[in-house]
Design a protein around this motif. Structure first.
Motif, mmCIF file in Angstrom:
data_model
loop_
_atom_site.group_PDB
_atom_site.id
_atom_site.type_symbol
_atom_site.label_atom_id
_atom_site.label_comp_id
_atom_site.label_asym_id
_atom_site.label_seq_id
_atom_site.Cartn_x
_atom_site.Cartn_y
_atom_site.Cartn_z
ATOM 1 N N ARG A 139 0.823 -1.210 0.000
ATOM 2 C CA ARG A 139 0.000 0.000 0.000
ATOM 3 C C ARG A 139 0.858 1.262 0.000
ATOM 4 N NH1 ARG A 139 -5.647 0.879 1.106
ATOM 5 N NH2 ARG A 139 -5.982 -1.235 1.888
ATOM 6 N N VAL A 140 2.019 1.219 0.649
ATOM 7 C CA VAL A 140 2.922 2.377 0.601
ATOM 8 C C VAL A 140 3.364 2.629 -0.841
ATOM 9 C CG1 VAL A 140 5.183 3.261 1.278
ATOM 10 C CG2 VAL A 140 3.712 2.179 2.977
ATOM 11 N N PHE A 141 3.834 1.577 -1.515
ATOM 12 C CA PHE A 141 4.262 1.747 -2.906
ATOM 13 C C PHE A 141 3.093 2.161 -3.794
ATOM 14 C CE2 PHE A 141 8.134 -0.876 -2.008
ATOM 15 C CZ PHE A 141 9.058 0.030 -2.505
ATOM 16 N N TYR A 142 1.939 1.527 -3.603
ATOM 17 C CA TYR A 142 0.757 1.877 -4.399
ATOM 18 C C TYR A 142 0.439 3.359 -4.258
ATOM 19 C CZ TYR A 142 -4.118 1.856 -6.044
ATOM 20 O OH TYR A 142 -5.296 2.129 -6.718
ATOM 21 N N THR A 143 0.382 3.835 -3.032
ATOM 22 C CA THR A 143 0.028 5.231 -2.780
ATOM 23 C C THR A 143 1.083 6.167 -3.340
ATOM 24 O OG1 THR A 143 -1.208 4.611 -0.798
ATOM 25 C CG2 THR A 143 -0.507 6.906 -0.964
ATOM 26 N N ALA A 144 2.362 5.825 -3.166
ATOM 27 C CA ALA A 144 3.436 6.663 -3.690
ATOM 28 C C ALA A 144 3.365 6.770 -5.210
ATOM 29 C CB ALA A 144 4.782 6.098 -3.264
ATOM 30 N N ILE A 145 3.163 5.637 -5.868
ATOM 31 C CA ILE A 145 3.127 5.619 -7.334
ATOM 32 C C ILE A 145 1.892 6.319 -7.872
ATOM 33 C CG2 ILE A 145 2.880 4.081 -9.335
ATOM 34 C CD1 ILE A 145 4.645 2.067 -7.690
ATOM 35 N N LYS A 146 0.721 5.952 -7.348
ATOM 36 C CA LYS A 146 -0.532 6.509 -7.874
ATOM 37 C C LYS A 146 -0.687 7.995 -7.562
ATOM 38 C CE LYS A 146 -3.772 4.324 -9.263
ATOM 39 N NZ LYS A 146 -4.281 4.030 -10.635
ATOM 40 N N SER A 147 -0.065 8.482 -6.489
ATOM 41 C CA SER A 147 -0.167 9.905 -6.156
ATOM 42 C C SER A 147 0.667 10.763 -7.096
ATOM 43 C CB SER A 147 0.270 10.146 -4.710
ATOM 44 O OG SER A 147 1.644 9.856 -4.532
ATOM 45 N N VAL A 148 1.509 10.125 -7.899
ATOM 46 C CA VAL A 148 2.330 10.836 -8.878
ATOM 47 C C VAL A 148 1.888 10.502 -10.304
ATOM 48 C CG1 VAL A 148 4.664 11.131 -9.787
ATOM 49 C CG2 VAL A 148 4.299 10.919 -7.315
ATOM 50 N N SER A 149 1.729 9.213 -10.589
ATOM 51 C CA SER A 149 1.357 8.724 -11.911
ATOM 52 C C SER A 149 -0.035 8.102 -11.815
ATOM 53 C CB SER A 149 2.392 7.698 -12.394
ATOM 54 O OG SER A 149 2.082 7.216 -13.675
ATOM 55 N N GLY A 150 -1.042 8.935 -12.005
ATOM 56 C CA GLY A 150 -2.403 8.554 -11.660
ATOM 57 C C GLY A 150 -2.983 7.399 -12.448
ATOM 58 N N SER A 151 -2.523 7.188 -13.679
ATOM 59 C CA SER A 151 -3.087 6.123 -14.510
ATOM 60 C C SER A 151 -2.281 4.832 -14.440
ATOM 61 C CB SER A 151 -3.162 6.583 -15.970
ATOM 62 O OG SER A 151 -1.860 6.845 -16.482
ATOM 63 N N ALA A 152 -1.158 4.853 -13.731
ATOM 64 C CA ALA A 152 -0.335 3.644 -13.619
ATOM 65 C C ALA A 152 -1.111 2.540 -12.919
ATOM 66 C CB ALA A 152 0.945 3.956 -12.858
ATOM 67 N N ARG A 153 -0.712 1.295 -13.173
ATOM 68 C CA ARG A 153 -1.341 0.146 -12.537
ATOM 69 C C ARG A 153 -0.318 -0.571 -11.662
ATOM 70 N NH1 ARG A 153 -5.175 -2.095 -17.558
ATOM 71 N NH2 ARG A 153 -6.178 -0.082 -17.947
ATOM 72 N N VAL A 154 -0.779 -1.055 -10.512
ATOM 73 C CA VAL A 154 0.119 -1.622 -9.506
ATOM 74 C C VAL A 154 -0.363 -3.022 -9.153
ATOM 75 C CG1 VAL A 154 1.281 -1.219 -7.308
ATOM 76 C CG2 VAL A 154 0.439 0.741 -8.631
ATOM 77 N N TYR A 155 0.575 -3.999 -9.106
ATOM 78 C CA TYR A 155 0.223 -5.408 -9.021
ATOM 79 C C TYR A 155 0.975 -6.125 -7.902
ATOM 80 C CZ TYR A 155 -1.185 -4.483 -13.882
ATOM 81 O OH TYR A 155 -1.739 -3.962 -15.015
ATOM 82 N N ILE A 156 0.345 -7.177 -7.362
ATOM 83 C CA ILE A 156 1.055 -8.164 -6.565
ATOM 84 C C ILE A 156 1.515 -9.268 -7.503
ATOM 85 C CG2 ILE A 156 -0.445 -7.605 -4.612
ATOM 86 C CD1 ILE A 156 -1.610 -10.437 -4.859
ATOM 87 N N SER A 157 2.481 -10.065 -7.028
ATOM 88 C CA SER A 157 3.053 -11.118 -7.867
ATOM 89 C C SER A 157 2.863 -12.474 -7.199
ATOM 90 C CB SER A 157 4.555 -10.852 -8.077
ATOM 91 O OG SER A 157 5.178 -11.937 -8.726
ATOM 92 N N LEU A 158 2.332 -13.431 -7.961
ATOM 93 C CA LEU A 158 2.149 -14.805 -7.487
ATOM 94 C C LEU A 158 2.662 -15.780 -8.540
ATOM 95 C CD1 LEU A 158 -1.507 -14.560 -6.099
ATOM 96 C CD2 LEU A 158 0.603 -14.468 -4.770
ATOM 97 N N ASP A 159 3.032 -17.003 -8.102
ATOM 98 C CA ASP A 159 3.452 -18.003 -9.071
ATOM 99 C C ASP A 159 2.339 -19.013 -9.334
ATOM 100 O OD1 ASP A 159 3.446 -19.874 -7.022
ATOM 101 O OD2 ASP A 159 5.623 -19.933 -6.804
ATOM 102 N N GLN A 160 2.708 -20.168 -9.916
ATOM 103 C CA GLN A 160 1.710 -21.146 -10.349
ATOM 104 C C GLN A 160 1.369 -22.170 -9.274
ATOM 105 O OE1 GLN A 160 4.814 -21.631 -10.562
ATOM 106 N NE2 GLN A 160 5.326 -23.790 -10.793
ATOM 107 N N GLN A 161 1.967 -22.066 -8.095
ATOM 108 C CA GLN A 161 1.671 -23.010 -7.003
ATOM 109 C C GLN A 161 0.309 -22.638 -6.430
ATOM 110 O OE1 GLN A 161 3.921 -25.462 -6.218
ATOM 111 N NE2 GLN A 161 5.498 -24.758 -7.631
#
Length: 327
Positions: free
Chosen positions: A263-285
């Protein structure tokens, strides 16, 4: 309660309750509905952009919390870059080799999406090359140093990809570091792994993540340095031992620590680059339910993460999944 008011408090990411001696930031008369308004204090030492907010009443002279914590859910409304995101022109993509950027291979292959890793500790600190001076970046009243030579490498990669019309995804990673250990979660500092849990449990970790996210989102929002459309926070977080190391714990605690940092990274990124998309990462397990497994199934992480984010203020997060075909 002792009076007729609801009181609003701002808590830090890592606070679990209203701290003794804290002052409320707003109050309103009790009614079927109420509204409390406070200043954001954006990009100052008193910034509330990363705070979580709770409502309390006064009982026997003490403030008693009566609501669940809620974060700001729309940081994009203050973004100075509104149109950075580029829709991919094709599903064809690569994790790119920087040594192949200058030739025609990406064009010949028809690549229109590219991913690239950013181990964040590598970005930090003064430059030792006079041709690429240190970049000083002031955020929330504190100045952070970025290595000008390292940043120039990323500038070349992202500007080249953008010039080729390729939609770019940056993967923010928390690699080993002895200099910036505040980036590593306190329960991850005793391990040995390629990447570690980000530190949303301490003030210094939150401050560094916020500054890094804001700096990167700002720099990679134009054609000069390149545009990043998608940001992935950490790698295959369900693979705790291998790719997002923290001491083993129950899944709710593990996800809570990741969600703080996300959420810190999400808020930092979106508060500057409003249309950017932010993701979590998971594998195939996905849903193996292996006995004595100290990693987590991706499905369980996804369920718990969704519940955590929803409860504390839903945001437009996305999923970046690694669809390996085994096991």
């Amino acid at each position: 309660s002792d009076d007729k008011y609801y009181y609003l408090f701002a808590l830090n990411t890592y606070d679990n309750a209203i701290l003794s001696g804290s002052d409320y930031i707003a109050r309103d008369y009790k009614d079927n509905s109420c509204t409390m308004t406070v200043s954001l204090n954006h990009n100052t030492t008193g910034s509330r952009l990363y705070k979580k907010f709770v409502v309390a009443v006064k009982k026997d002279g003490e403030y008693v919390q009566v609501s669940t914590p809620k974060y700001i859910t729309n940081p994009e409304v203050i973004a100075k870059h509104a149109s950075v995101y580029q829709e991919a022109k094709s599903i064809k993509g690569l994790l790119v080799d920087p040594n192949k950027l200058r030739g025609s291979e990406l064009d010949d292959l028809g690549v229109k999406q590219a991913a690239y890793n950013i181990p964040v500790a590598r970005l930090l600190g003064p430059s030792t090359n006079g041709a690429y001076p240190t970049i000083n970046y002031t955020y929330n009243g504190k100045t952070y140093t970025f290595n000008g030579q390292v940043i120039a490498e990323y500038d070349l990669v992202f500007s080249t990809l953008t010039a080729k019309g390729i939609t770019t995804t940056a993967i923010i990673l928390n690699g080993p570091t002895s200099t910036y250990r505040q980036l590593i979660h306190p329960k991850a500092r005793g391990g040995s792994a390629p990447y570690y849990m980000f530190n949303g449990a301490e003030e210094s970790g939150v401050e560094y993540m916020a500054a890094i996210g804001s700096f990167l989102a700002d720099r990679y929002s134009d054609n000069k340095h390149g545009k990043i459309s998608n940001w992935i926070i950490a790698n295959e977080i369900n693979a705790r031992k291998e790719w997002n190391y923290m001491e083993y714990t129950d899944i709710e605690t593990y996800v809570e620590e990741y969600a703080k940092a996300f959420r810190v990274f999400y808020t930092a990124i979106k508060s500057v680059s409003g249309s950017a998309r932010v993701y979590i990462s998971l594998d195939q397990q996905w849903d193996r339910n292996l006995k004595n497994n100290t990693n987590y199934d991706a499905r369980d992480i996804l369920d718990v993460f969704n519940a955590n984010i929803t409860a504390k203020g839903n945001i437009e997060w996305g999923l970046a999944q690694h669809p390996y075909n085994v096991p």
